[in-house]
Design a protein around this motif. Structure first.
Motif, PDB file in Angstrom:
ATOM      1  N   LEU A   1       0.809  -1.222   0.000  1.00 39.95           N
ATOM      2  CA  LEU A   1       0.000   0.000   0.000  1.00 39.95           C
ATOM      3  C   LEU A   1       0.843   1.273   0.000  1.00 39.95           C
ATOM      4  N   LYS A   2       2.138   1.139   0.114  1.00 39.28           N
ATOM      5  CA  LYS A   2       2.997   2.338   0.152  1.00 39.28           C
ATOM      6  C   LYS A   2       2.895   3.145  -1.138  1.00 39.28           C
ATOM      7  N   ASP A   3       2.507   2.498  -2.254  1.00 41.10           N
ATOM      8  CA  ASP A   3       2.372   3.192  -3.534  1.00 41.10           C
ATOM      9  C   ASP A   3       1.042   3.933  -3.660  1.00 41.10           C
ATOM     10  N   CYS A   4       0.148   3.746  -2.695  1.00 40.50           N
ATOM     11  CA  CYS A   4      -1.185   4.374  -2.746  1.00 40.50           C
ATOM     12  C   CYS A   4      -1.201   5.566  -1.794  1.00 40.50           C
ATOM     13  N   SER A   5      -0.378   6.540  -2.095  1.00 42.77           N
ATOM     14  CA  SER A   5      -0.125   7.627  -1.142  1.00 42.77           C
ATOM     15  C   SER A   5      -1.302   8.577  -0.961  1.00 42.77           C
ATOM     16  N   ASN A   6      -2.295   8.506  -1.859  1.00 41.30           N
ATOM     17  CA  ASN A   6      -3.447   9.401  -1.727  1.00 41.30           C
ATOM     18  C   ASN A   6      -4.622   8.775  -0.977  1.00 41.30           C
ATOM     19  N   VAL A   7      -4.462   7.530  -0.564  1.00 45.69           N
ATOM     20  CA  VAL A   7      -5.581   6.845   0.076  1.00 45.69           C
ATOM     21  C   VAL A   7      -6.037   7.607   1.323  1.00 45.69           C
ATOM     22  N   GLN A   8      -7.361   7.727   1.457  1.00 44.36           N
ATOM     23  CA  GLN A   8      -7.951   8.500   2.546  1.00 44.36           C
ATOM     24  C   GLN A   8      -8.688   7.632   3.560  1.00 44.36           C
ATOM     25  N   ASP A   9      -9.172   6.470   3.128  1.00 44.27           N
ATOM     26  CA  ASP A   9     -10.045   5.656   3.982  1.00 44.27           C
ATOM     27  C   ASP A   9      -9.604   4.204   3.918  1.00 44.27           C
ATOM     28  N   LEU A  10      -9.164   3.645   5.050  1.00 50.52           N
ATOM     29  CA  LEU A  10      -8.753   2.243   5.132  1.00 50.52           C
ATOM     30  C   LEU A  10      -9.562   1.531   6.210  1.00 50.52           C
ATOM     31  N   THR A  11     -10.123   0.368   5.855  1.00 50.74           N
ATOM     32  CA  THR A  11     -10.913  -0.414   6.798  1.00 50.74           C
ATOM     33  C   THR A  11     -10.396  -1.850   6.827  1.00 50.74           C
ATOM     34  N   PHE A  12      -9.874  -2.253   7.999  1.00 43.72           N
ATOM     35  CA  PHE A  12      -9.297  -3.588   8.180  1.00 43.72           C
ATOM     36  C   PHE A  12      -9.973  -4.304   9.348  1.00 43.72           C
ATOM     37  N   ASN A  13     -11.264  -4.203   9.475  1.00 47.59           N
ATOM     38  CA  ASN A  13     -11.969  -4.809  10.604  1.00 47.59           C
ATOM     39  C   ASN A  13     -11.858  -6.338  10.578  1.00 47.59           C
ATOM     40  N   TYR A  14     -11.639  -6.923  11.743  1.00 41.82           N
ATOM     41  CA  TYR A  14     -11.609  -8.384  11.911  1.00 41.82           C
ATOM     42  C   TYR A  14     -10.546  -9.041  11.022  1.00 41.82           C
ATOM     43  N   CYS A  15      -9.464  -8.340  10.790  1.00 40.78           N
ATOM     44  CA  CYS A  15      -8.341  -8.924  10.048  1.00 40.78           C
ATOM     45  C   CYS A  15      -7.353  -9.519  11.066  1.00 40.78           C
ATOM     46  N   ASP A  16      -7.485 -10.805  11.316  1.00 40.65           N
ATOM     47  CA  ASP A  16      -6.750 -11.455  12.401  1.00 40.65           C
ATOM     48  C   ASP A  16      -5.255 -11.583  12.142  1.00 40.65           C
ATOM     49  N   HIS A  17      -4.836 -11.433  10.878  1.00 39.80           N
ATOM     50  CA  HIS A  17      -3.436 -11.679  10.541  1.00 39.80           C
ATOM     51  C   HIS A  17      -2.616 -10.388  10.431  1.00 39.80           C
ATOM     52  N   ILE A  18      -3.212  -9.271  10.802  1.00 35.59           N
ATOM     53  CA  ILE A  18      -2.491  -7.993  10.775  1.00 35.59           C
ATOM     54  C   ILE A  18      -2.043  -7.663  12.193  1.00 35.59           C
ATOM     55  N   SER A  19      -0.758  -7.343  12.342  1.00 38.08           N
ATOM     56  CA  SER A  19      -0.186  -7.069  13.656  1.00 38.08           C
ATOM     57  C   SER A  19       0.511  -5.718  13.672  1.00 38.08           C
ATOM     58  N   ASP A  20       1.241  -5.452  14.732  1.00 41.91           N
ATOM     59  CA  ASP A  20       1.988  -4.196  14.860  1.00 41.91           C
ATOM     60  C   ASP A  20       2.926  -3.973  13.672  1.00 41.91           C
ATOM     61  N   HIS A  21       3.534  -5.047  13.194  1.00 38.34           N
ATOM     62  CA  HIS A  21       4.462  -4.922  12.068  1.00 38.34           C
ATOM     63  C   HIS A  21       3.742  -4.381  10.836  1.00 38.34           C
ATOM     64  N   GLY A  22       2.502  -4.792  10.640  1.00 38.31           N
ATOM     65  CA  GLY A  22       1.725  -4.292   9.502  1.00 38.31           C
ATOM     66  C   GLY A  22       1.424  -2.817   9.617  1.00 38.31           C
ATOM     67  N   LEU A  23       1.210  -2.350  10.837  1.00 38.56           N
ATOM     68  CA  LEU A  23       0.913  -0.937  11.037  1.00 38.56           C
ATOM     69  C   LEU A  23       2.071  -0.048  10.582  1.00 38.56           C
ATOM     70  N   GLU A  24       3.286  -0.547  10.701  1.00 38.70           N
ATOM     71  CA  GLU A  24       4.444   0.242  10.299  1.00 38.70           C
ATOM     72  C   GLU A  24       4.360   0.652   8.826  1.00 38.70           C
ATOM     73  N   HIS A  25       3.762  -0.187   8.009  1.00 36.69           N
ATOM     74  CA  HIS A  25       3.677   0.091   6.578  1.00 36.69           C
ATOM     75  C   HIS A  25       2.635   1.163   6.258  1.00 36.69           C
ATOM     76  N   LEU A  26       1.833   1.540   7.236  1.00 36.99           N
ATOM     77  CA  LEU A  26       0.816   2.574   7.027  1.00 36.99           C
ATOM     78  C   LEU A  26       1.298   3.950   7.462  1.00 36.99           C
ATOM     79  N   SER A  27       2.420   3.995   8.136  1.00 41.24           N
ATOM     80  CA  SER A  27       2.846   5.254   8.754  1.00 41.24           C
ATOM     81  C   SER A  27       3.118   6.367   7.738  1.00 41.24           C
TER      82      SER A  27
END
Length: 577
Positions: free
Chosen positions: A151-177
């Motif tokens: 998702l790093k290439d989608c720099s204009n994204v405004q709305d992200l919804t990851f509800n009930y995504c059991d396989h996303i952890s703290d490490h995944g959050l780093e890629h959204l920063s």
């Protein structure tokens, strides 16, 4: 769903016309549409009943039908490829193979929440939308931290919804920063996210809405929101790890308008940290261990429109602070130890549209204080000591659309006092005290769409009144003495989507025959009756049926399964199984 290019989004550069592909060429779009529309499609347009489908609708339907013939939609105008994508998602026709055709289509909105099979290998196609992508929902998917890297290439994204995504952890959050244009982010019930991982939020300086409902490891993480001064809405409902200490970082979020904290461990001391949030308009403290002492702080939220104090253990002491919240439209005081004394402080809240007093210790005299709340549309009085005499104070509330009187002392004589409330659409009664005479007093309420008569003492004669309720969508007539003869007065209520006739033990297969014309039914319950397997054939016309309960009847799960496979394709909930 539909074309997205007509929406104004500041971050999208519409000057990228890509003239060689005809992506934004009106003539190119029209030629493709006409080419794609087969003769059979044109015949559909001529034969169509009711409103004729548009050319776009016909073409999108044709593409869905022939989806395996196309390897790429990247040459199409974005609005067309967006509609094709949305149609495939809506019809559950999008697959690993067909998804590849949307590579580099500059889609703006990808909504795959609860869509089966979404995993990391889908993220390559999703990320290929690049700077065009504005919103993404992959809730309930199997996407992992590795998928979020793309998702790093989608720099204009405004709305992200990851509800009930059991396989996303703290490490995944780093890629959204680095997605600093994000305005809305949702991670409901993401159990692997911790307070440490929330450090990635510090760079999301444009964040307006944050949803962390049911994230159970985020105690201490709200400190990373301290600099996000544009935040207007935070949802931390059912995060029982949240305590008073977590409230302090929120004290400087002066633009905060909505704070959802149901079932957190926040007490009066924590609420004190919120004292300066003058723009707060929606506060939910349901189930929090606060006392009436917190109302001192809450009384300063002069912009408050919605206040939920359900199950907070409040008493009358301190409730006088509610009197100053003159802008309140919704107030929930259910399941508290308040009495008629507290209702005195509500009489000047003339903007109230919804009031919940469920299971409070109030009676007839307390309702006098509601007499002037002329904007009231919804009133919850279930399980109170309100009786027939008290309803006289409500007779002037002509905007009232919903009232719940279940488990109260209201009898037939009280219902006559409701007969003038012609705006009523929903009525719940403790029908153990209501007879045919009381029901007849309601025949003026022709706008009713929901009627619950649990524990009814209504007889077949009383069901004649149902003929007046032509707009009924939901009818629950449980535990009474209705027979097939009474059901005859229900069979013409063609707007019904929910019908509950359970516990009427004298109903037979004839009842199913009588209601076979109620083709709008989505839910049907005829449990504890004399219905047999032979009667199931009458349910075949009910193609919209999704829930069917025939427990304690003379039917078998095998025969119901046969009916489901042969005639009821939408049926997903069945009893007995």
């Amino acid at each position: 769903m539909g074309g997205a290019c007509s929406r104004k989004r500041d971050l999208v550069d519409e000057s990228d016309t890509r003239t060689t592909s005809g992506r934004y060429s009106k003539s190119g779009s029209s030629r493709w549409l006409l080419f794609s529309l087969s003769r059979s499609g044109a015949d559909v347009a001529r034969r169509g009943q009711g409103k004729c489908p548009s050319l776009m609708e016909l073409c999108v339907a044709k593409v869905r039908e022939d989806i395996n013939k196309y390897s790429s939609f990247s040459m199409l105008p974005r609005d067309i490829s967006q509609q094709i994508f949305d149609e495939l998602v809506e019809s559950r026709c999008l697959t690993d193979v067909s998804l590849k055709a949307f590579h580099d289509c500059a889609l703006q909105d990808i909504h795959l929440g609860e869509y089966p099979g979404v995993k990391d290998n889908w993220m390559g196609i999703i990320s290929s939308q690049g700077q065009s992508l504005l919103s993404l929902d992959i809730s309930y998917s199997d996407v992992t931290d590795s998928g979020l890297v793309l998702l790093k290439d989608c720099s204009n994204v405004q709305d992200l919804t990851f509800n009930y995504c059991d396989h996303i952890s703290d490490h995944g959050l780093e890629h959204l920063s680095g997605l600093s244009n994000l305005t809305s982010l949702s991670f409901k019930k993401s159990t692997a996210i911790t307070a440490e991982g929330m450090r990635a939020f510090t760079n999301l300086v444009n964040l307006v809405n944050l949803d962390l409902e049911r994230c159970l490891k985020i105690h201490g993480g709200l400190i990373h929101l301290k600099a996000l001064t544009k935040l207007e809405s935070i949802n931390i409902r059912y995060c029982n790890c949240i305590t008073d200490a977590d409230m302090k970082p929120l004290s400087g979020l002066m633009n905060l308008k909505e704070l959802q904290m149901s079932c957190c461990r926040v007490t009066d001391a924590g609420i004190a940290h919120l004292k300066g949030l003058s723009k707060l308009s929606h506060l939910n403290l349901e189930g929090c261990p606060v006392t009436a002492a917190c109302l001192e702080v809450i009384s300063g939220f002069i912009s408050l429109l919605i206040l939920n104090l359900n199950r907070c253990g409040l008493s009358d002491d301190g409730c006088e602070k509610l009197a100053g919240l003159l802008k309140l439209k919704v107030l929930n005081l259910g399941f508290n130890n308040i009495t008629d004394t507290s209702l005195v402080h509500l009489k000047d809240l003339i903007n109230l549209e919804s009031l919940n007093l469920d299971s409070c210790k109030i009676g007839d005299e307390g309702l006098l204080n509601l007499k002037g709340l002329l904007q009231l549309k919804s009133l919850e009085l279930s399980d109170t000591e309100v009786g027939s005499n008290g309803l006289r104070h409500l007779s002037g509330l002509h905007n009232l659309e919903s009232i719940n009187l279940s488990f109260t002392l209201v009898s037939d004589s009280g219902l006559r006092k409701l007969s003038g409330l012609t705006s009523l659409k929903s009525l719940n009664l403790d029908a153990r005290q209501i007879t045919d005479a009381g029901l007849s007093a309601l025949t003026s309420l022709t706008g009713l769409t929901h009627l619950d008569l649990f524990g009814a003492r209504i007889t077949d004669f009383g069901t004649n009144c149902f003929r007046c309720f032509k707009n009924l969508q939901s009818l629950e007539l449980c535990g009474g003495s209705i027979t097939d003869a009474g059901v005859k007065n229900i069979k013409d209520l063609t707007s019904l989507t929910l019908l509950n006739l359970s516990q009427n033990c004298n109903l037979t297969d004839k009842t199913l025959e009588l209601i076979s014309g109620l083709t709008a039914l989505v839910s049907l319950n005829v449990s504890n009756s004399r219905i047999t397997n032979a009667g199931l054939q009458h349910l075949k016309p009910l193609k919209n049926l999704r829930s069917l309960s025939l427990e304690s009847c003379k039917v078998t799960a095998t025969e119901i399964k046969k009916l489901q496979l042969a005639a009821l394709p939408n049926l997903i909930s069945v009893r007995p199984e």
